[in-house]
Design a protein around this motif. Structure first.
Motif, PDB file in Angstrom:
ATOM      1  N   LEU A  43       0.775   5.381   0.293  1.00 47.86           N
ATOM      2  CA  LEU A  43      -0.114   6.393   0.342  1.00 47.86           C
ATOM      3  C   LEU A  43       0.864   7.928   0.388  1.00 47.86           C
ATOM      4  O   LEU A  43       2.068   7.791   0.618  1.00 47.86           O
ATOM      5  CB  LEU A  43      -0.573   6.445   1.838  1.00 47.86           C
ATOM      6  CG  LEU A  43      -1.350   5.148   2.319  1.00 47.86           C
ATOM      7  CD1 LEU A  43      -2.072   5.319   3.627  1.00 47.86           C
ATOM      8  CD2 LEU A  43      -2.543   5.088   1.348  1.00 47.86           C
ATOM      9  N   ILE A 102      -3.900  11.219  -0.300  1.00 55.88           N
ATOM     10  CA  ILE A 102      -4.575  11.628   0.876  1.00 55.88           C
ATOM     11  C   ILE A 102      -4.848  13.022   0.563  1.00 55.88           C
ATOM     12  O   ILE A 102      -3.616  13.937   0.300  1.00 55.88           O
ATOM     13  CB  ILE A 102      -3.814  11.219   2.106  1.00 55.88           C
ATOM     14  CG1 ILE A 102      -3.362   9.916   2.210  1.00 55.88           C
ATOM     15  CG2 ILE A 102      -4.599  11.734   3.408  1.00 55.88           C
ATOM     16  CD1 ILE A 102      -4.521   8.946   2.235  1.00 55.88           C
ATOM     17  N   LYS A 103      -5.871  13.526   0.624  1.00 58.00           N
ATOM     18  CA  LYS A 103      -6.131  14.767   0.449  1.00 58.00           C
ATOM     19  C   LYS A 103      -5.744  15.761   1.549  1.00 58.00           C
ATOM     20  O   LYS A 103      -5.840  15.401   2.752  1.00 58.00           O
ATOM     21  CB  LYS A 103      -7.761  15.066   0.223  1.00 58.00           C
ATOM     22  CG  LYS A 103      -8.221  14.270  -1.164  1.00 58.00           C
ATOM     23  CD  LYS A 103      -9.474  14.706  -1.639  1.00 58.00           C
ATOM     24  CE  LYS A 103      -9.932  14.129  -2.834  1.00 58.00           C
ATOM     25  NZ  LYS A 103     -11.362  14.430  -3.114  1.00 58.00           N
ATOM     26  N   LEU A 160       3.132   6.947  -7.721  1.00 56.24           N
ATOM     27  CA  LEU A 160       2.049   6.140  -7.748  1.00 56.24           C
ATOM     28  C   LEU A 160       1.924   5.352  -9.105  1.00 56.24           C
ATOM     29  O   LEU A 160       1.642   4.233  -9.177  1.00 56.24           O
ATOM     30  CB  LEU A 160       0.550   6.827  -7.322  1.00 56.24           C
ATOM     31  CG  LEU A 160       0.645   7.598  -6.126  1.00 56.24           C
ATOM     32  CD1 LEU A 160      -0.641   7.870  -5.798  1.00 56.24           C
ATOM     33  CD2 LEU A 160       1.196   6.753  -4.965  1.00 56.24           C
ATOM     34  N   ASP A 176      -1.661  14.955  -1.072  1.00 53.29           N
ATOM     35  CA  ASP A 176      -1.764  15.707  -2.437  1.00 53.29           C
ATOM     36  C   ASP A 176      -1.007  17.004  -2.475  1.00 53.29           C
ATOM     37  O   ASP A 176      -0.690  17.593  -3.422  1.00 53.29           O
ATOM     38  CB  ASP A 176      -3.197  16.071  -2.571  1.00 53.29           C
ATOM     39  CG  ASP A 176      -3.840  16.958  -1.586  1.00 53.29           C
ATOM     40  OD1 ASP A 176      -2.998  16.976  -0.529  1.00 53.29           O
ATOM     41  OD2 ASP A 176      -4.977  17.205  -1.518  1.00 53.29           O
ATOM     42  N   ALA A 216      -6.716   3.747   6.634  1.00 56.57           N
ATOM     43  CA  ALA A 216      -6.344   3.005   5.196  1.00 56.57           C
ATOM     44  C   ALA A 216      -5.241   1.906   5.716  1.00 56.57           C
ATOM     45  O   ALA A 216      -5.333   0.880   5.171  1.00 56.57           O
ATOM     46  CB  ALA A 216      -5.866   4.087   4.301  1.00 56.57           C
ATOM     47  N   ASN A 258       2.271   1.484  -9.390  1.00 56.42           N
ATOM     48  CA  ASN A 258       1.101   0.701 -10.090  1.00 56.42           C
ATOM     49  C   ASN A 258       1.662  -0.202 -11.321  1.00 56.42           C
ATOM     50  O   ASN A 258       1.161  -1.047 -11.463  1.00 56.42           O
ATOM     51  CB  ASN A 258       0.116   1.413 -10.488  1.00 56.42           C
ATOM     52  CG  ASN A 258      -0.851   1.947  -9.307  1.00 56.42           C
ATOM     53  OD1 ASN A 258      -1.125   1.173  -8.372  1.00 56.42           O
ATOM     54  ND2 ASN A 258      -1.197   3.146  -9.201  1.00 56.42           N
ATOM     55  N   LYS A 269      -1.272  -1.209  -4.353  1.00 53.31           N
ATOM     56  CA  LYS A 269      -2.737  -0.398  -4.033  1.00 53.31           C
ATOM     57  C   LYS A 269      -2.311   1.061  -3.512  1.00 53.31           C
ATOM     58  O   LYS A 269      -1.263   1.161  -2.733  1.00 53.31           O
ATOM     59  CB  LYS A 269      -3.526  -0.984  -2.847  1.00 53.31           C
ATOM     60  CG  LYS A 269      -4.731  -0.233  -2.713  1.00 53.31           C
ATOM     61  CD  LYS A 269      -5.625  -0.690  -1.416  1.00 53.31           C
ATOM     62  CE  LYS A 269      -6.863   0.273  -1.140  1.00 53.31           C
ATOM     63  NZ  LYS A 269      -7.770  -0.245  -0.248  1.00 53.31           N
ATOM     64  N   THR A 270      -2.691   2.025  -4.473  1.00 51.54           N
ATOM     65  CA  THR A 270      -2.006   3.367  -4.047  1.00 51.54           C
ATOM     66  C   THR A 270      -3.366   4.271  -3.572  1.00 51.54           C
ATOM     67  O   THR A 270      -4.540   4.096  -4.183  1.00 51.54           O
ATOM     68  CB  THR A 270      -1.160   3.792  -5.036  1.00 51.54           C
ATOM     69  OG1 THR A 270      -2.412   3.861  -6.597  1.00 51.54           O
ATOM     70  CG2 THR A 270      -0.143   3.088  -5.785  1.00 51.54           C
ATOM     71  N   GLN A 271      -2.879   5.499  -3.099  1.00 52.31           N
ATOM     72  CA  GLN A 271      -3.899   6.165  -2.671  1.00 52.31           C
ATOM     73  C   GLN A 271      -3.533   7.642  -2.515  1.00 52.31           C
ATOM     74  O   GLN A 271      -2.328   7.734  -1.723  1.00 52.31           O
ATOM     75  CB  GLN A 271      -4.696   5.851  -1.526  1.00 52.31           C
ATOM     76  CG  GLN A 271      -5.839   6.783  -0.964  1.00 52.31           C
ATOM     77  CD  GLN A 271      -6.496   6.070   0.218  1.00 52.31           C
ATOM     78  OE1 GLN A 271      -6.315   5.140   0.658  1.00 52.31           O
ATOM     79  NE2 GLN A 271      -7.393   7.061   0.932  1.00 52.31           N
ATOM     80  N   LEU A 292       0.735  -1.173  -0.086  1.00 55.58           N
ATOM     81  CA  LEU A 292       0.104   0.038  -0.054  1.00 55.58           C
ATOM     82  C   LEU A 292       1.010   1.049  -0.074  1.00 55.58           C
ATOM     83  O   LEU A 292       1.596   1.414   0.819  1.00 55.58           O
ATOM     84  CB  LEU A 292      -0.784   0.030   1.401  1.00 55.58           C
ATOM     85  CG  LEU A 292      -1.570   1.367   1.403  1.00 55.58           C
ATOM     86  CD1 LEU A 292      -2.846   1.495   0.262  1.00 55.58           C
ATOM     87  CD2 LEU A 292      -2.367   1.244   2.780  1.00 55.58           C
ATOM     88  N   ASP A 294       2.191  12.089  -8.686  1.00 55.91           N
ATOM     89  CA  ASP A 294       1.330  11.071  -9.317  1.00 55.91           C
ATOM     90  C   ASP A 294       2.287  10.200 -10.080  1.00 55.91           C
ATOM     91  O   ASP A 294       1.990   9.182  -9.940  1.00 55.91           O
ATOM     92  CB  ASP A 294       0.411  11.751 -10.287  1.00 55.91           C
ATOM     93  CG  ASP A 294      -0.762  12.624  -9.512  1.00 55.91           C
ATOM     94  OD1 ASP A 294      -1.047  12.313  -8.488  1.00 55.91           O
ATOM     95  OD2 ASP A 294      -1.558  13.268 -10.160  1.00 55.91           O
TER      96      ASP A 294
END
Length: 313
Positions: free
Chosen positions: A261, A289-290, A274, A264, A307, A278, A285-287, A259, A271
């Motif tokens: 994280l 965080i705002k 990530l 932003d 998360a 990927n 799994k990428t996300q 994972l 980006d």
């Protein structure tokens, strides 16, 4: 250009470090004087109380020195290793430790080449020696199929360990891993951290926090004090020069669930980080965080904690 800028910046740190080391009589890899080390350790002990859960501290003898490990959580919980960010020490986990320690047996390790309670007794460690060091700790605790969470530099170390053949790692969480998928994204904005290292002051420290965090007001004053002393008193070192982004093949060799994280408003990753995760990690799994910066585990602690727990459990 970012790669060249990064190398020049770290070389400047190295030159400064060599100059200060020659003048120092106190024989310590990280700290310049005994009194400065004592002041830092005192601030560390105060910050560790922010964990607000039962814990124990142990010092483990290794080939390269003494590793300081903080242990918490149920003895029958799944083993979870925590690797902190640069100059942050294991106390940085105070916003995250309660949910992580609910069902996991925690082993938070202070990196030997940075401020903390671990003590390096050899020369600066090579990549191979860093891997040997951590595997000695894992073997000491008989850790098998354990999870690992790494933040910033700790994320880079976690990735390094995952590329080793026959490692015992299960799941991996990378919190804005530094120099892992790409070189520093916004190099110009990170100069505040370099200036803080070279010419430490409260003003530069505040500017650095504003650069790396979207919510510096959330950072505990007790922890801020420790983090500031780490930057003020600790010698600069060249270990960042060894932190190159991992190659496509190295990332492909990692078959663990991972994972990733990032915030932003992160100045270290973007980006593109990530996208590489990927593309090359088999089970990623990428996300994003705002409203979070590089210090996303503090900026948006609850979101990050949720998360991580969903992924790990």
């Amino acid at each position: 250009m970012p790669k060249l800028y990064f190398r020049l910046a770290v070389l400047l740190l190295l030159i400064t470090s060599c100059a200060s080391t020659k003048k120092a009589k106190f024989d310590d890899y990280v700290f310049k004087t005994k009194s400065e080390k004592q002041a830092y350790i005192s601030s560390y002990d105060k910050a560790l109380k922010l964990w607000d859960i039962p814990y124990s501290e142990e010092n483990i003898k290794t080939t390269y020195g003494t590793a300081h490990v903080i242990i918490a959580g149920p003895k029958n919980g799944k083993d979870l290793v925590l690797l902190h960010g640069m100059d942050a020490s294991s106390t940085m986990w105070y916003p995250n430790i309660k949910p992580l320690a609910k069902n996991h047996r925690i082993y938070a390790i202070d990196f030997m080449m940075e401020p903390g309670k671990s003590t390096l007794t050899s020369k600066s460690l090579s990549l191979e020696e860093i891997a040997i060091l951590y595997n000695e700790i894992f073997d000491h605790y008989k850790l098998k199929k354990f999870d690992i969470v790494g933040a910033s530099r700790g994320g880079w170390i976690a990735t390094l360990l995952a590329t080793q053949k026959n490692n015992s790692i299960d799941k991996i969480v990378l919190l804005s891993p530094a120099q892992t998928f790409k070189f520093i994204d916004k190099v110009g904005k990170t100069t505040s951290a370099l200036m803080l290292k070279l010419f430490p002051s409260e003003k530069k420290f505040g500017k650095t926090l504003n650069t790396f965090s979207t919510h510096p007001e959330k950072i505990s004053p007790v922890y801020k004090r420790q983090f500031y002393l780490a930057n003020k008193y600790a010698k600069s070192n060249s270990s960042m020069l060894k932190m190159h982004p991992f190659s496509d093949d190295e990332l492909k060799s990692i078959t663990n669930p991972v994972l990733v994280l990032i915030g932003d408003h992160d100045v270290i990753n973007s980006d593109e980080s990530l996208e590489r995760a990927n593309k090359y990690l088999a089970k990623s799994k990428t996300q994003i965080i705002k409203d979070a910066g590089h210090f996303l585990s503090i900026d948006q602690a609850k979101i990050v904690n949720d998360a991580m727990i969903i992924f790990l459990e």
